[in-house]
Scaffold this motif. Structure first.
Motif, PDB file in Angstrom:
ATOM      1  N   PRO A 103       0.833  -1.203   0.000  1.00  0.00           N
ATOM      2  CA  PRO A 103       0.000   0.000   0.000  1.00  0.00           C
ATOM      3  C   PRO A 103       0.865   1.250   0.000  1.00  0.00           C
ATOM      4  CG  PRO A 103       0.004  -0.969   2.184  1.00  0.00           C
ATOM      5  CD  PRO A 103       0.770  -1.906   1.288  1.00  0.00           C
ATOM      6  N   HIS A 104       0.291   2.344  -0.471  1.00  0.00           N
ATOM      7  CA  HIS A 104       1.045   3.580  -0.667  1.00  0.00           C
ATOM      8  C   HIS A 104       1.554   4.200   0.626  1.00  0.00           C
ATOM      9  CE1 HIS A 104       0.195   3.443  -4.878  1.00  0.00           C
ATOM     10  NE2 HIS A 104      -1.084   3.261  -4.615  1.00  0.00           N
ATOM     11  N   ASP A 105       0.952   3.876   1.770  1.00  0.00           N
ATOM     12  CA  ASP A 105       1.418   4.463   3.031  1.00  0.00           C
ATOM     13  C   ASP A 105       2.645   3.758   3.596  1.00  0.00           C
ATOM     14  OD1 ASP A 105       0.109   2.138   3.781  1.00  0.00           O
ATOM     15  OD2 ASP A 105      -0.919   3.049   5.482  1.00  0.00           O
ATOM     16  N   ALA A 106       3.128   2.692   2.952  1.00  0.00           N
ATOM     17  CA  ALA A 106       4.345   2.009   3.408  1.00  0.00           C
ATOM     18  C   ALA A 106       5.584   2.852   3.125  1.00  0.00           C
ATOM     19  CB  ALA A 106       4.476   0.644   2.734  1.00  0.00           C
ATOM     20  N   GLY A 107       5.575   3.605   2.029  1.00  0.00           N
ATOM     21  CA  GLY A 107       6.696   4.455   1.641  1.00  0.00           C
ATOM     22  C   GLY A 107       6.216   5.399   0.562  1.00  0.00           C
ATOM     23  N   SER A 108       7.036   6.366   0.204  1.00  0.00           N
ATOM     24  CA  SER A 108       6.602   7.335  -0.791  1.00  0.00           C
ATOM     25  C   SER A 108       7.112   6.966  -2.177  1.00  0.00           C
ATOM     26  CB  SER A 108       7.079   8.739  -0.404  1.00  0.00           C
ATOM     27  OG  SER A 108       8.486   8.766  -0.310  1.00  0.00           O
ATOM     28  N   THR A 109       6.405   7.452  -3.199  1.00  0.00           N
ATOM     29  CA  THR A 109       6.844   7.278  -4.583  1.00  0.00           C
ATOM     30  C   THR A 109       8.019   8.215  -4.805  1.00  0.00           C
ATOM     31  OG1 THR A 109       4.608   6.739  -5.260  1.00  0.00           O
ATOM     32  CG2 THR A 109       6.103   7.458  -6.986  1.00  0.00           C
ATOM     33  N   LYS A 110       9.050   7.713  -5.475  1.00  0.00           N
ATOM     34  CA  LYS A 110      10.250   8.522  -5.635  1.00  0.00           C
ATOM     35  C   LYS A 110      10.895   8.227  -6.981  1.00  0.00           C
ATOM     36  CE  LYS A 110      14.001  10.024  -2.737  1.00  0.00           C
ATOM     37  NZ  LYS A 110      14.612   9.853  -1.444  1.00  0.00           N
ATOM     38  N   ALA A 111      11.382   9.275  -7.642  1.00  0.00           N
ATOM     39  CA  ALA A 111      12.098   9.118  -8.910  1.00  0.00           C
ATOM     40  C   ALA A 111      13.529   8.666  -8.650  1.00  0.00           C
ATOM     41  CB  ALA A 111      12.101  10.439  -9.669  1.00  0.00           C
ATOM     42  N   VAL A 112      14.052   7.842  -9.550  1.00  0.00           N
ATOM     43  CA  VAL A 112      15.425   7.349  -9.470  1.00  0.00           C
ATOM     44  C   VAL A 112      16.098   7.645 -10.809  1.00  0.00           C
ATOM     45  CG1 VAL A 112      16.908   5.335  -9.152  1.00  0.00           C
ATOM     46  CG2 VAL A 112      14.726   5.466  -7.939  1.00  0.00           C
ATOM     47  N   PRO A 113      17.045   8.579 -10.857  1.00  0.00           N
ATOM     48  CA  PRO A 113      17.736   8.847 -12.122  1.00  0.00           C
ATOM     49  C   PRO A 113      18.675   7.691 -12.467  1.00  0.00           C
ATOM     50  CG  PRO A 113      18.714  10.132 -10.361  1.00  0.00           C
ATOM     51  CD  PRO A 113      17.518   9.430  -9.777  1.00  0.00           C
ATOM     52  N   CYS A 114      18.773   7.353 -13.728  1.00  0.00           N
ATOM     53  CA  CYS A 114      19.665   6.260 -14.153  1.00  0.00           C
ATOM     54  C   CYS A 114      21.045   6.818 -14.499  1.00  0.00           C
ATOM     55  CB  CYS A 114      19.053   5.505 -15.328  1.00  0.00           C
ATOM     56  SG  CYS A 114      17.633   4.514 -14.855  1.00  0.00           S
ATOM     57  N   ASP A 115      21.612   7.556 -13.559  1.00  0.00           N
ATOM     58  CA  ASP A 115      22.922   8.166 -13.758  1.00  0.00           C
ATOM     59  C   ASP A 115      23.986   7.598 -12.809  1.00  0.00           C
ATOM     60  OD1 ASP A 115      22.156   9.234 -11.336  1.00  0.00           O
ATOM     61  OD2 ASP A 115      22.225  11.328 -11.981  1.00  0.00           O
ATOM     62  N   GLY A 116      23.648   6.520 -12.119  1.00  0.00           N
ATOM     63  CA  GLY A 116      24.592   5.890 -11.207  1.00  0.00           C
ATOM     64  C   GLY A 116      24.543   6.421  -9.788  1.00  0.00           C
ATOM     65  N   SER A 117      23.718   7.439  -9.524  1.00  0.00           N
ATOM     66  CA  SER A 117      23.629   7.959  -8.163  1.00  0.00           C
ATOM     67  C   SER A 117      22.739   7.046  -7.311  1.00  0.00           C
ATOM     68  CB  SER A 117      23.099   9.397  -8.152  1.00  0.00           C
ATOM     69  OG  SER A 117      21.824   9.455  -8.727  1.00  0.00           O
ATOM     70  N   VAL A 118      22.997   7.041  -6.022  1.00  0.00           N
ATOM     71  CA  VAL A 118      22.280   6.169  -5.090  1.00  0.00           C
ATOM     72  C   VAL A 118      21.087   6.919  -4.516  1.00  0.00           C
ATOM     73  CG1 VAL A 118      22.472   4.834  -2.964  1.00  0.00           C
ATOM     74  CG2 VAL A 118      24.417   4.972  -4.523  1.00  0.00           C
ATOM     75  N   THR A 119      19.932   6.245  -4.476  1.00  0.00           N
ATOM     76  CA  THR A 119      18.706   6.806  -3.919  1.00  0.00           C
ATOM     77  C   THR A 119      18.315   5.990  -2.699  1.00  0.00           C
ATOM     78  OG1 THR A 119      17.983   7.500  -6.115  1.00  0.00           O
ATOM     79  CG2 THR A 119      16.294   7.348  -4.412  1.00  0.00           C
ATOM     80  N   PHE A 120      17.977   6.671  -1.602  1.00  0.00           N
ATOM     81  CA  PHE A 120      17.552   6.016  -0.371  1.00  0.00           C
ATOM     82  C   PHE A 120      16.092   6.345  -0.108  1.00  0.00           C
ATOM     83  CE2 PHE A 120      22.082   6.900   0.200  1.00  0.00           C
ATOM     84  CZ  PHE A 120      22.556   5.632   0.497  1.00  0.00           C
ATOM     85  N   GLU A 121      15.371   5.401   0.449  1.00  0.00           N
ATOM     86  CA  GLU A 121      13.979   5.632   0.841  1.00  0.00           C
ATOM     87  C   GLU A 121      13.715   4.824   2.104  1.00  0.00           C
ATOM     88  OE1 GLU A 121      10.341   7.152   1.058  1.00  0.00           O
ATOM     89  OE2 GLU A 121      11.838   7.764  -0.409  1.00  0.00           O
ATOM     90  N   ARG A 122      13.081   5.444   3.069  1.00  0.00           N
ATOM     91  CA  ARG A 122      12.686   4.746   4.295  1.00  0.00           C
ATOM     92  C   ARG A 122      11.279   4.204   4.101  1.00  0.00           C
ATOM     93  NH1 ARG A 122      16.429   4.909   7.990  1.00  0.00           N
ATOM     94  NH2 ARG A 122      17.863   6.657   8.054  1.00  0.00           N
TER      95      ARG A 122
END
Length: 90
Positions: free
Chosen positions: A43-62
Motif C-alpha cells: 500500500p502507498h502508506d508504506a513508503g513514498s513514490t520517488k524518482a530514481v535517475p539512471c545516472d549511477g547515483s544512489v537513492t535512499f527511501e525509508r
C-alpha cells in the motif's frame, strides 16, 4: 540485509519482501544507464513514490514494514540500463 537484487530497467523490480509490521527499513536503489525509474509501494502508506535517475547515483527511501507490502521499481519510457536494490533494517 533483508533482500536484494539486480534487474534490467526494462524488467523492473517487483517483489513482496517478508517484512515485520511496524519495523523501519531502508531501501537503497541505484540505476545505471539512461533515463529514469520510479519507486512505488503498495500500500502507498508504506513508503513514498520517488524518482530514481539512471545516472549511477544512489537513492535512499525509508519504509515501514507491513506484512503485505509490495515494492515496484519500474523504468520510465525509453529508460535503459540496470537497477540494483537492497532492503536493510533501519
Amino acid at each position: 540485509m533483508v533482500e536484494s537484487g539486480a534487474e534490467r530497467v526494462s524488467d523492473g523490480v517487483h517483489t513482496q519482501p517478508g517484512l515485520t509490521d511496524g519495523t523501519p527499513y531502508r531501501l537503497t536503489v541505484v540505476c545505471a544507464g539512461h533515463g529514469a525509474a520510479e519507486i512505488a509501494f503498495t500500500p502507498h502508506d508504506a513508503g513514498s513514490t520517488k524518482a530514481v535517475p539512471c545516472d549511477g547515483s544512489v537513492t535512499f527511501e525509508r519504509l515501514t514494514g507491513k506484512s503485505s507490502v509490495r515494492l515496484d521499481v519500474q523504468g520510465k519510457p525509453n529508460a535503459t540500463g540496470m537497477i540494483a536494490w537492497r532492503i536493510n533494517k533501519a
